[in-house]
Write a protein that holds these residues in place. Structure first.
Motif, short mmCIF file in Angstrom:
data_model
loop_
_atom_site.label_atom_id
_atom_site.label_comp_id
_atom_site.label_asym_id
_atom_site.label_seq_id
_atom_site.Cartn_x
_atom_site.Cartn_y
_atom_site.Cartn_z
N HIS A 48 0.85 -1.20 0.00
CA HIS A 48 0.00 0.00 0.00
C HIS A 48 0.88 1.24 0.00
O HIS A 48 0.67 2.17 -0.78
N LYS A 52 1.06 3.94 -3.03
CA LYS A 52 0.71 5.33 -2.73
C LYS A 52 1.84 6.27 -3.17
O LYS A 52 1.58 7.36 -3.67
N LYS A 57 -4.47 5.57 -6.23
CA LYS A 57 -5.58 5.86 -5.31
C LYS A 57 -6.03 4.57 -4.64
O LYS A 57 -5.87 3.48 -5.18
N ASN A 58 -6.61 4.71 -3.45
CA ASN A 58 -6.97 3.54 -2.65
C ASN A 58 -7.84 2.53 -3.38
O ASN A 58 -7.62 1.34 -3.26
N ASP A 59 -8.85 2.97 -4.12
CA ASP A 59 -9.72 2.01 -4.82
C ASP A 59 -8.89 1.11 -5.74
O ASP A 59 -9.07 -0.11 -5.75
N ILE A 61 -5.63 0.62 -5.51
CA ILE A 61 -4.66 -0.11 -4.68
C ILE A 61 -5.30 -1.35 -4.09
O ILE A 61 -4.73 -2.44 -4.13
N PHE A 62 -6.50 -1.21 -3.54
CA PHE A 62 -7.15 -2.36 -2.90
C PHE A 62 -7.46 -3.45 -3.91
O PHE A 62 -7.30 -4.64 -3.62
N GLU A 81 -12.25 -5.70 0.69
CA GLU A 81 -11.70 -4.35 0.71
C GLU A 81 -11.71 -3.80 2.13
O GLU A 81 -10.76 -3.15 2.56
N ARG A 85 -8.52 -2.44 4.23
CA ARG A 85 -8.50 -1.11 4.84
C ARG A 85 -8.14 -1.21 6.32
O ARG A 85 -7.34 -0.42 6.83
N TYR A 89 -5.29 0.87 8.12
CA TYR A 89 -5.68 1.99 8.98
C TYR A 89 -6.11 1.60 10.39
O TYR A 89 -6.34 2.44 11.22
#
Length: 90
Positions: A48, A52, A57-59, A61-62, A81, A85, A89
């Motif tokens: 991740h 980054k 972007k996270n979408d 990346i996941f 997902e 996350r 986090y």
């Protein structure tokens, strides 16, 4: 294999197929095993952060992380997902 442990058989295979000396073949095997020994949580966090860094972007990346985890030699459990996350986090 008759009495030869699997590790030695793998070293012998690498020596025969690559021409590497036995000590170097053993080191390569240790490096590969160490690479795949990384816990899923550590892998997800590391990748991740790497992705980054390159502006992903996270979408995206996941989705990529889920695909990478499915493709690993020793498959990681399927993670949603939300689970990905939470690994990142908390």
């Amino acid at each position: 294999m008759g009495g030869v442990n699997a590790e030695q058989a793998l070293i012998d295979h690498l020596v025969a197929t690559t021409g590497l000396p036995p000590t170097e073949a053993g080191r390569v095997i240790e490096d590969v095993v160490a690479y795949f020994d990384e816990p899923v949580e550590a892998y997800v966090r590391r990748r991740h952060s790497q992705l980054k860094t390159y502006g992903a972007k996270n979408d995206a990346i996941f989705a990529q992380l889920a695909e990478e985890l499915r493709a690993r030699v020793v498959a990681a459990p399927r993670l949603t997902e939300r689970q990905l996350r939470r690994l990142i986090y908390g």
